[in-house]
Design an enzyme around this catalytic site. Structure first.
Site, PDB file in Angstrom:
ATOM      1  N   ASP A 189     -13.156  -1.467 -34.032  1.00 21.06           N
ATOM      2  CA  ASP A 189     -14.055  -0.919 -35.064  1.00 21.06           C
ATOM      3  C   ASP A 189     -13.617  -1.239 -36.490  1.00 21.06           C
ATOM      4  OD1 ASP A 189     -11.936   0.898 -35.419  1.00 21.06           O
ATOM      5  OD2 ASP A 189     -13.267   2.607 -35.732  1.00 21.06           O
ATOM      6  N   GLU A 429      -6.389  -0.109 -25.540  1.00 19.85           N
ATOM      7  CA  GLU A 429      -7.638   0.104 -24.819  1.00 19.85           C
ATOM      8  C   GLU A 429      -8.233  -1.161 -24.208  1.00 19.85           C
ATOM      9  OE1 GLU A 429     -10.276   2.272 -27.397  1.00 19.85           O
ATOM     10  OE2 GLU A 429      -8.962   4.004 -27.478  1.00 19.85           O
ATOM     11  N   TYR A 483     -10.134  11.879 -27.464  1.00 22.24           N
ATOM     12  CA  TYR A 483     -11.061  12.359 -28.490  1.00 22.24           C
ATOM     13  C   TYR A 483     -11.906  13.540 -28.033  1.00 22.24           C
ATOM     14  CZ  TYR A 483      -9.665   8.634 -31.584  1.00 22.24           C
ATOM     15  OH  TYR A 483      -8.936   7.834 -32.427  1.00 22.24           O
ATOM     16  N   GLU A 519      -3.684   8.697 -30.187  1.00 19.31           N
ATOM     17  CA  GLU A 519      -4.810   8.907 -31.113  1.00 19.31           C
ATOM     18  C   GLU A 519      -5.510  10.202 -30.751  1.00 19.31           C
ATOM     19  OE1 GLU A 519      -7.738   5.746 -31.397  1.00 19.31           O
ATOM     20  OE2 GLU A 519      -6.174   4.204 -31.396  1.00 19.31           O
TER      21      GLU A 519
HETATM   22  C1  GCB Z   1     -10.126   4.360 -30.686  1.00 23.43           C
HETATM   23  C2  GCB Z   1      -9.564   3.089 -31.182  1.00 23.43           C
HETATM   24  C3  GCB Z   1      -9.471   3.024 -32.700  1.00 23.43           C
HETATM   25  C4  GCB Z   1     -10.753   3.578 -33.308  1.00 23.43           C
HETATM   26  C5  GCB Z   1     -10.881   5.038 -32.881  1.00 23.43           C
HETATM   27  C6  GCB Z   1     -12.139   5.692 -33.430  1.00 23.43           C
HETATM   28  O1  GCB Z   1      -9.962   4.737 -29.550  1.00 23.43           O
HETATM   29  O2  GCB Z   1      -8.316   2.811 -30.621  1.00 23.43           O
HETATM   30  O3  GCB Z   1      -9.267   1.703 -33.086  1.00 23.43           O
HETATM   31  O4  GCB Z   1     -10.781   3.479 -34.693  1.00 23.43           O
HETATM   32  O5  GCB Z   1     -10.929   5.109 -31.479  1.00 23.43           O
HETATM   33  O6  GCB Z   1     -12.069   6.315 -34.480  1.00 23.43           O
HETATM   34  O7  GCB Z   1     -13.181   5.556 -32.818  1.00 23.43           O
END
Ligand code: GCB
Length: 628
Positions: A189, A429, A483, A519
């Site tokens: 992204d 990922e 997330y 993350e």
């Molecule tokens: C992820 C990715 C990271 C993205 C993030 C997001 O899993 O590893 O590169 O920026 O999510 O904020 O969606």
């Protein structure tokens, strides 16, 4: 002469093929350097133009119809201009400048070194091809002794191609848009910045020279050990003198072999930030070659931190002490410069990292500039060093596998001697739709990096995506991006702790390896407030991360070794309907000012440091956020 200096006649020509050295260029009594950073002439062209003729070898300003701009090196080119053409450019761009090589450089070798070009590059000097390279974020160099003219003006032209395909690292593909324009689609992204984004230097070495050095360290009580392997290129008999200097420049050990172990009494170990009052202690390994009359022939100084890394199914240890990583995923990203190296910015970043009490970060999703890694070495910041394999899809294809391994080799060659690097990440990922391909691909990738470096653990973030245990026996640490409360269960803060702990326990159960969150977080527009909390507000980010803190504390005693928030600072992304001006999961804004979450995270990180590292928290951190 010191009686311990013995003459060593080595099969030097053989050594020149045995090792691909990419030492950071350092000026010494025997090495000079000229920076080629500055404003270069710059032009864009269509991909086919490359093969048309040799127009690009002429002075750009003399090529009919070519629009020539200026471009800053180092910088990404995308945000320097004012039009879409340059920001969204797909394909080749061209850089050119003149430089003068001093007459005095004639006696040795002259090298050109690019610290990084995104993504592939070919450079010509005075019309002759000097070097070609194809992976971004990694250095490359060439011997240009016979290409340059001495005591006169030379011209360098560099073609830079930003096209990513299904076999490049990282991957991508070109899409024809309805408008007829071409678009580079990518598997990540962050904005697909390109250009000569790190320094370019010309430097000299003597004809017989130190091409590389590999250092490993150990200690036993107060005794330290520095094992080194110096690789030379050349054909003359030389005398070696290898010494270790402490921080004050005092010689604490010396040897005359190119491959030996130095013994250091009362060793100052390299400790992570806040685990010791003087973290990041660096010695200097000073390598000198002398000719038969004892004259200095070549000299190179390599910083060395003496520390060990060990790991088992529950812990990761530095100097035999378990560490808990508290930090960030980050990006090289800032306004205008893009991914271009910017010294004030990287200093500000590391001052913020110290202020917040973090002790680690991951170089998501590519190796960072060597100047950034120098700061981490000096401050004692622990680095999970990630190669540029972000979002790989075509697992199981031979060319992709080769390029993936090559990116790891180049990252290892560049960073193998850095004490800050405590773990390699072979990617972020990867797609898991074909478990067999995933297994085959990663079995080879892990074997490759373990062969290169048995001293550090290896991870892949969200290994196999769906966390089934294909290939899990080769991985040392499980890093997972999670997330909950954002992409899943949006707005549902009540389920965060349960979901997090369940996932952590599930992964522990499958792999029986140390586990960490690499993350977690939520997009947050600074200054946006809504009560009760609502997605995108500062309240929501604080409440979400507080829930994660509770989950982390429930897992901490059971093989859970770290927490890294996503992300250190807001960063630019491609245009998309779910990104407002970029990815806003930063704890700091893109211009590096704190959101409310930075203050909260600071309390958390200092509280952890107080409990785990036994340090006093700063006076202005007056409230501790740990557990519940
Ligand atoms: C992820 C990715 C990271 C993205 C993030 C997001 O899993 O590893 O590169 O920026 O999510 O904020 O969606």
């Amino acid at each position: 002469m010191n009686p311990r200096w013995v003459t060593t006649c080595l099969p030097l020509l053989f050594l020149s093929f045995a090792n691909a050295g990419i030492l950071y260029p350092r000026v010494s009594e025997t090495r000079e350097q000229i920076s080629l950073d500055g404003l270069w002439n710059f032009a864009t062209s269509s991909p086919t133009q490359k093969h048309d003729s040799t127009w690009y070898l002429r002075n750009f300003r003399a090529v009919d119809g070519l629009e020539v701009d200026l471009m800053a090196v180092p910088s990404s080119y995308n945000d320097i201009g004012t039009g879409f053409e340059i920001r969204d450019h797909v394909g080749l761009v061209w850089y050119q400048r003149d430089f003068v090589v001093p007459k005095s450089w004639q006696s040795g070798k002259v090298w050109i070194r690019f610290s990084s070009v995104c993504y592939s590059a070919t450079a010509w000097i005075n019309g002759e091809e000097a070097v070609s390279h194809s992976i971004g974020h990694l250095p490359f160099q060439a011997d240009v002794t016979s290409l340059v003219v001495y005591g006169a003006r030379n011209t360098i032209t560099v073609a830079v191609d930003n096209i990513l395909t299904n076999s490049t690292i990282p991957e991508g593909y070109i899409e024809e848009l309805n408008s007829g324009r071409q678009k580079q689609q990518v598997t990540f992204d962050f904005f697909n910045y390109a250009g000569i984004d790190r320094p370019v230097v010309l430097y000299t070495t003597p004809s017989t020279y130190i091409n590389d050095v590999t250092v490993t360290t150990d200690f036993d009580g107060t005794n330290g050990f520095v094992s080194y392997d110096v690789f030379l290129v050349g054909s003359d008999a030389v005398t070696a003198r290898v010494s270790l200097l402490d921080k004050e420049g005092n010689e604490v050990a010396v040897d005359t072999l190119l491959n030996s172990t130095l013994f250091v009494q009362n060793v100052n170990l390299w400790w992570p930030y806040l685990m010791d009052p003087s973290p990041g202690y660096l010695y200097t390994l000073q390598i000198q070659l002398l000719d038969s009359s004892g004259e200095l022939w070549d000299k190179y100084s390599q910083p060395v931190g003496i520390r060990t890394i060990s790991w088992n199914e529950n812990t990761l240890q530095i100097n035999n002490k378990p560490v808990y990583l508290r930090g960030f995923g980050r990006h090289e990203d800032s306004a205008i410069r893009g991914k271009g190296l910017d010294l004030p910015l990287i200093l500000r970043d590391h001052n913020l990292i110290k202020w917040i009490g973090a002790n680690a970060y991951r170089t998501s999703h590519y190796p960072y500039a060597e100047e950034i890694m120098d700061l981490a070495d000096q401050l004692g910041i622990m680095i999970i060093n990630e190669c540029p394999a972000v979002g790989l899809i075509h697992l199981g294809t031979p060319e992709l596998l080769e390029n993936h391994k090559q990116s790891l080799t180049e990252m290892y060659n560049r960073d193998k001697n850095r004490p800050s690097v405590i773990m390699w990440s072979a990617g972020n990922e990867p797609a898991s739709s074909d478990p067999q391909a995933t297994d085959d691909h990663f079995r080879e990738v892990f074997a490759h990096i373990h062969d290169l470096d048995p001293t550090r653990p290896v991870t892949v973030i969200n290994f196999n995506g769906r966390h089934d245990n294909q290939g899990g026996e080769y991985i040392d640490v499980i890093g997972f991006n999670f997330y909950t409360g954002w992409y899943q269960d949006t707005g549902e803060l009540d389920v965060v702790v349960t979901n997090l702990v369940a996932e952590g326990q599930r992964l522990r159960g499958i792999y029986n390896k140390p586990v960490m969150v690499t993350e977690y977080g939520s997009d947050t527009q600074e200054g946006l407030h809504i009560l009760p909390s609502f997605v995108w507000t500062e309240e929501y980010q604080n409440e979400l991360i507080s829930k994660f803190f509770q989950g982390f504390d429930q897992m901490r005693d059971d093989g859970f070794i770290g927490e890294m928030i996503w992300c250190f600072a807001d960063f630019k992304t491609d245009q998309s309907v779910n990104r407002v001006g970029g990815n806003k999961k930063g704890i700091f804004t893109r211009d590096r000012e704190p959101k409310a979450s930075a203050h909260l995270l600071r309390k958390r990180y200092w509280a952890l440091a107080e409990v785990l590292d036994n340090v006093e928290v700063p006076d202005d951190v007056n409230e501790y956020i740990i557990g519940n």
